[in-house]
Every structure is written in structure tokens, then in C-alpha cells.
Motif scaffolding. Structure first.
Motif, PDB file in Angstrom:
ATOM      1  N   PHE A 132      72.805  68.088  67.977  1.00 57.26           N
ATOM      2  CA  PHE A 132      73.826  68.052  69.006  1.00 57.26           C
ATOM      3  C   PHE A 132      73.270  68.649  70.296  1.00 57.26           C
ATOM      4  O   PHE A 132      72.443  69.562  70.262  1.00 57.26           O
ATOM      5  CB  PHE A 132      75.064  68.856  68.582  1.00 57.26           C
ATOM      6  CG  PHE A 132      75.787  68.292  67.400  1.00 57.26           C
ATOM      7  CD1 PHE A 132      76.822  67.388  67.564  1.00 57.26           C
ATOM      8  CD2 PHE A 132      75.426  68.649  66.101  1.00 57.26           C
ATOM      9  CE1 PHE A 132      77.483  66.860  66.464  1.00 57.26           C
ATOM     10  CE2 PHE A 132      76.080  68.130  65.003  1.00 57.26           C
ATOM     11  CZ  PHE A 132      77.114  67.232  65.189  1.00 57.26           C
ATOM     12  N   LYS A 133      73.762  68.157  71.394  1.00 54.36           N
ATOM     13  CA  LYS A 133      73.385  68.718  72.685  1.00 54.36           C
ATOM     14  C   LYS A 133      73.955  70.119  72.798  1.00 54.36           C
ATOM     15  O   LYS A 133      75.138  70.342  72.557  1.00 54.36           O
ATOM     16  CB  LYS A 133      73.919  67.843  73.819  1.00 54.36           C
ATOM     17  CG  LYS A 133      73.472  68.287  75.200  1.00 54.36           C
ATOM     18  CD  LYS A 133      73.974  67.333  76.264  1.00 54.36           C
ATOM     19  CE  LYS A 133      73.493  67.770  77.652  1.00 54.36           C
ATOM     20  NZ  LYS A 133      73.985  66.840  78.711  1.00 54.36           N
ATOM     21  N   ASP A 134      73.099  71.077  73.151  1.00 52.19           N
ATOM     22  CA  ASP A 134      73.519  72.460  73.311  1.00 52.19           C
ATOM     23  C   ASP A 134      73.359  72.842  74.774  1.00 52.19           C
ATOM     24  O   ASP A 134      72.242  72.923  75.293  1.00 52.19           O
ATOM     25  CB  ASP A 134      72.672  73.375  72.421  1.00 52.19           C
ATOM     26  CG  ASP A 134      73.198  74.802  72.359  1.00 52.19           C
ATOM     27  OD1 ASP A 134      73.970  75.176  73.263  1.00 52.19           O
ATOM     28  OD2 ASP A 134      72.833  75.531  71.425  1.00 52.19           O
ATOM     29  N   THR A 135      74.461  73.050  75.440  1.00 51.37           N
ATOM     30  CA  THR A 135      74.428  73.343  76.881  1.00 51.37           C
ATOM     31  C   THR A 135      73.890  74.735  77.176  1.00 51.37           C
ATOM     32  O   THR A 135      73.543  75.042  78.313  1.00 51.37           O
ATOM     33  CB  THR A 135      75.836  73.217  77.491  1.00 51.37           C
ATOM     34  OG1 THR A 135      76.733  74.090  76.786  1.00 51.37           O
ATOM     35  CG2 THR A 135      76.346  71.786  77.389  1.00 51.37           C
ATOM     36  N   THR A 136      73.831  75.599  76.152  1.00 48.41           N
ATOM     37  CA  THR A 136      73.354  76.965  76.364  1.00 48.41           C
ATOM     38  C   THR A 136      71.887  77.145  75.986  1.00 48.41           C
ATOM     39  O   THR A 136      71.345  78.240  76.142  1.00 48.41           O
ATOM     40  CB  THR A 136      74.198  77.958  75.540  1.00 48.41           C
ATOM     41  OG1 THR A 136      74.019  77.686  74.147  1.00 48.41           O
ATOM     42  CG2 THR A 136      75.667  77.836  75.907  1.00 48.41           C
ATOM     43  N   ALA A 137      71.255  76.106  75.489  1.00 45.69           N
ATOM     44  CA  ALA A 137      69.854  76.204  75.076  1.00 45.69           C
ATOM     45  C   ALA A 137      69.125  74.911  75.404  1.00 45.69           C
ATOM     46  O   ALA A 137      69.730  73.851  75.575  1.00 45.69           O
ATOM     47  CB  ALA A 137      69.757  76.493  73.579  1.00 45.69           C
ATOM     48  N   GLU A 138      67.809  75.011  75.503  1.00 43.12           N
ATOM     49  CA  GLU A 138      67.005  73.839  75.839  1.00 43.12           C
ATOM     50  C   GLU A 138      66.873  72.882  74.656  1.00 43.12           C
ATOM     51  O   GLU A 138      66.799  71.678  74.826  1.00 43.12           O
ATOM     52  CB  GLU A 138      65.623  74.272  76.317  1.00 43.12           C
ATOM     53  CG  GLU A 138      65.636  75.027  77.633  1.00 43.12           C
ATOM     54  CD  GLU A 138      64.241  75.370  78.096  1.00 43.12           C
ATOM     55  OE1 GLU A 138      63.270  74.975  77.400  1.00 43.12           O
ATOM     56  OE2 GLU A 138      64.105  76.028  79.136  1.00 43.12           O
TER      57      GLU A 138
END
Length: 412
Positions: free
Chosen positions: A349-355
Motif C-alpha cells: 500500500f502507498k504510505d504517505t509517511t514513508a518512502e
């Protein structure tokens, strides 16, 4: 090292599970368990903050399921959340039966359907670790009457193909025979009637019948019934006291959630059935949410004496990509890709808080009008399991919803 407050078990050490997907190999790396002599330092202020967060999380989970029950969207559910090596939440909601209104609690037993496939993958890993099996063993060497459409293909099918749904058989081949109670050894000889859709190992195509042969292979190498082997290798060492793998055990239990179906807007109890108890690996496990919490602790590395984390790593290692966008989990917010490992799905999943992407090891289950969901977030040392006694749309959203509530409260 942070200390966690445990609701259901004594304080133990923290285990960290890290995932890393390299360009050439997708592999989950698990740090070894710290020695049992390691001690943590308590901070009373932090403990109080953690207790308050747990109470707030409990309130939010209660509100979520209470709404579903009051709206007639489900009959009942049970939830467990594990953080590191701690069971931080277990709870039950709604009724075991719409007839008597007995309340579901954390010890109430459900059928878990295809979450059983995760047990099959791990149980196979235990026997690989013991040297009794190899992932690339040929199915025909253990199930003599197993026959695909040609001798060449029959000779190619391995245990890994079976556990990853990559045999090349069409979607759900002979699931109807499994549900009709036909013995697996008889079904094994009928795959010759089915034309493969592709070469072994090349595509994902979900199965129950051929997947269940993994259990027959374990029975062959142990000379014991699969239900006995699961007891000895998993349920007993993990102290999963309510868990079982037989219809008789479910029928004899007193604290069980009765399955339901909706008719004319009302939930009505349905009878327990025998489906999949002759195909345990595919869907024959029964358990309470408390035992599923113990299972998740183990999957996060708490019991290396049962199976070493490196072998759990192999079971979780993605084998084949699951294409398309039609599956319910592929519509979860931020979904990037899905893979199938050995009895487990692995989502990114796309994690907006991590690269890097957020990783979820997951499976859903459905059998006899029960629904179930389990998710492990290895990088966060987090596990969530939800069990339902009705076929509800809540099951399709419960994992991301509970995960969202957890993040909202605990990461504030």
C-alpha cells in the motif's frame, strides 16, 4: 525498547519484524528474538498514556461494531489486536445466535474458513524445517493417484505450486466436489479431466481442492491425521485451547457463534455443516479470537521454538502477483499490488509517511455463512483479526477500518 501494557498475558520481550523488497527478490527479514533475560524499564507516565489510548481505541471499536449491529448489517463479531508480543485488545460484539441473544466474547468459537490456508502454509514450513519435506517436492510422490492432464504436467507440480495457487488449473477447480464431501484422494485422480489454463508456476488461480492436498502430503509423511498434527505442532504449543480442526469439536463446544443468513431482512441461524473438514488445509479450522491473537503473536515471531522466524519468512515470501483490480482488498485505500505467498496474501500500500510501501500479510475466509479476516503488518509489529458469524459487507472493510482506528488513536 518500549514497554507495552498487556491485557490478556504477562509482559514479554518485544520482537521486531522488518520487511524489505529488493529488485530481484521479495523477502521478509525477521530479526531474531531477544533473550528472555532482557528486561524493560517501566515509565508510569507512558503507561498511563497507553492505558488511556487503549480505552479510547476500545470505545471507537465498540462504536464501529455497535453501529453495524443496530443497522442489522451483522449479527456478531469478535476482534483481536496484537502489538509486538502483546495482546492489547480482544472483544466480542453482538449475539452468538439471533434466537437466544447470548453475547459473543473473546472465547467464542467461530469457523475461520480460508484463514486455515495460513495454518497449512505454516504447518508445511514446520515439516520443511524438520527435514521431512521440501517446498519443491513433487505432489505425485506423496499422493500416488494425483494426475493432471498429462504425465509431463503431473511430474511438474510441486508443493510450492499447490500452496501458492500456481498449479495452472482453472479457478476453483473441483471446489464443488470438496464442498460435496468427496474424499481428497478421489478428487486427486480427477484433475486429469481438467485442461490447465497455463504452465505451472506462471499464473495465480485460486484453488481449494488441489490446495488441500498439502494436508494429505503432511499426513503421508507423519502417518497421522492432519487434525492431530495441527494439534501437536501448532495448537498445543501455542496454547490455543479453543482451536480445533474437526466438525465434532465444533459441535461439542458450548461457546460457539452460530452461523446466520439474511432472509426477508432478518438474520436467521443456519445449521453447522461438515464442509471442508475432509479438506482441513483449505478451510477446516475452528478458533476463538483469543486463540487467533496467540496465532498472530506467533506470526510476529514470539514462538521461535514452534517455527523459526526465518522459516516464517519463507512462508510469507511472495511467489506470484495477483492481477486485476476486482478483489475487495484491491480496492482498499492506497492499494498498489497484491501477491500470493504460501497460504497467505501479501499486499503493498502507498504510505504517505514513508518512502517505501506499507506491507500487509493477509487472508480472508468464508465458510458455512461465517466470514473472517486476518492481517499482519510486519514493519509495525501489528496484527488484527476479525471473525463474523454472518456473511456481512463489514468483512470487506473491517481490516482497513480497524487499522485506521488503531493508527488514529495509538499514533496520535
Amino acid at each position: 525498547m518500549k514497554k507495552l501494557l498487556i491485557i490478556a498475558s504477562p509482559m514479554a520481550i518485544v520482537i521486531f519484524v522488518l520487511l524489505s523488497f529488493s529488485k530481484n527478490e521479495r523477502r521478509i527479514a525477521v530479526k531474531p528474538t531477544l533473550p528472555a533475560t532482557v528486561k524493560t524499564v517501566s515509565n508510569s507516565e507512558d503507561d498511563e498514556k497507553f492505558k488511556k489510548k487503549l480505552l479510547l481505541l476500545e470505545d471507537k471499536i465498540n462504536a464501529y461494531f455497535s453501529k453495524g449491529i443496530s443497522n442489522n448489517d451483522l449479527v456478531g463479531a469478535a476482534v483481536a489486536i496484537v502489538k509486538c508480543d502483546s495482546i492489547i485488545y480482544t472483544g466480542g460484539f453482538g449475539s452468538r445466535s439471533s434466537k437466544n441473544q447470548n453475547t459473543i466474547d473473546s472465547q467464542t468459537i467461530f469457523r475461520i474458513g480460508s484463514l486455515s490456508k495460513g495454518f497449512a502454509g505454516i504447518l508445511t514450513g514446520i515439516h520443511v524445517q524438520e527435514g521431512l519435506l521440501d517446498w519443491e517436492d513433487k505432489v505425485k510422490d506423496y499422493v500416488p493417484n494425483f494426475q493432471m492432464s498429462s504425465d509431463q504436467i503431473t511430474n511438474e507440480i510441486t508443493l510450492s505450486h499447490v500452496l501458492s495457487h500456481t498449479t495452472g488449473l482453472p479457478y476453483h477447480s473441483f471446489t464443488n466436489l470438496v464442498e460435496a464431501g468427496v474424499p481428497l484422494t478421489k478428487i486427486a485422480g480427477r484433475f486429469k479431466e481438467v485442461s490447465p489454463v497455463y504452465h505451472p508456476g506462471k499464473i495465480y488461480s485460486y484453488q481449494n481442492a488441489v490446495f488441500a492436498l498439502s494436508g494429505k502430503i503432511i499426513e503421508q509423511v507423519t502417518s497421522h491425521a492432519l487434525a492431530e498434527v495441527i494439534d501437536e505442532k501448532i495448537f498445543n504449543p501455542l496454547q490455543m485451547h479453543t482451536a480445533s480442526a474437526s466438525f465434532e469439536a465444533l459441535e461439542d463446544a458450548t461457546n460457539i457463534a452460530v452461523p446466520h443468513r439474511k432472509a426477508y431482512g432478518r438474520w436467521k441461524p443456519v445449521k453447522l455443516n461438515h464442509k471442508y473438514y475432509q479438506a482441513i488445509s483449505a478451510g477446516g479450522v475452528n478458533a476463538s479470537v483469543t486463540d487467533m491473537a496467540k496465532w498472530m503473536k506467533f506470526l510476529l515471531g514470539s514462538n521461535p521454538e514452534v517455527l523459526h522466524p526465518k522459516m516464517i519468512n519463507q512462508v510469507f515470501n511472495p511467489v506470484i502477483e495477483v492481477g486485476g483490480r476486482s478483489k475487495y482488498y484491491q480496492r482498499w485505500k492506497g492499494h498498489l499490488k497484491s501477491y500470493y505467498a504460501l497460504g497467505w496474501r501479501v499486499h503493498t500500500f502507498k504510505d504517505t509517511t514513508a518512502e517505501k510501501p506499507r506491507i500487509m500479510v493477509h487472508h480472508g475466509g468464508s465458510v458455512n455463512n461465517y466470514r473472517s479476516e486476518i492481517a499482519i503488518f510486519p514493519e509495525e509489529d501489528l496484527g488484527i483479526c476479525i471473525l463474523f458469524n454472518s456473511p456481512t459487507a463489514y468483512a470487506k472493510e473491517a481490516i482497513p477500518k480497524i487499522s485506521e482506528l488503531y493508527d488514529e488513536v495509538m499514533n496520535d
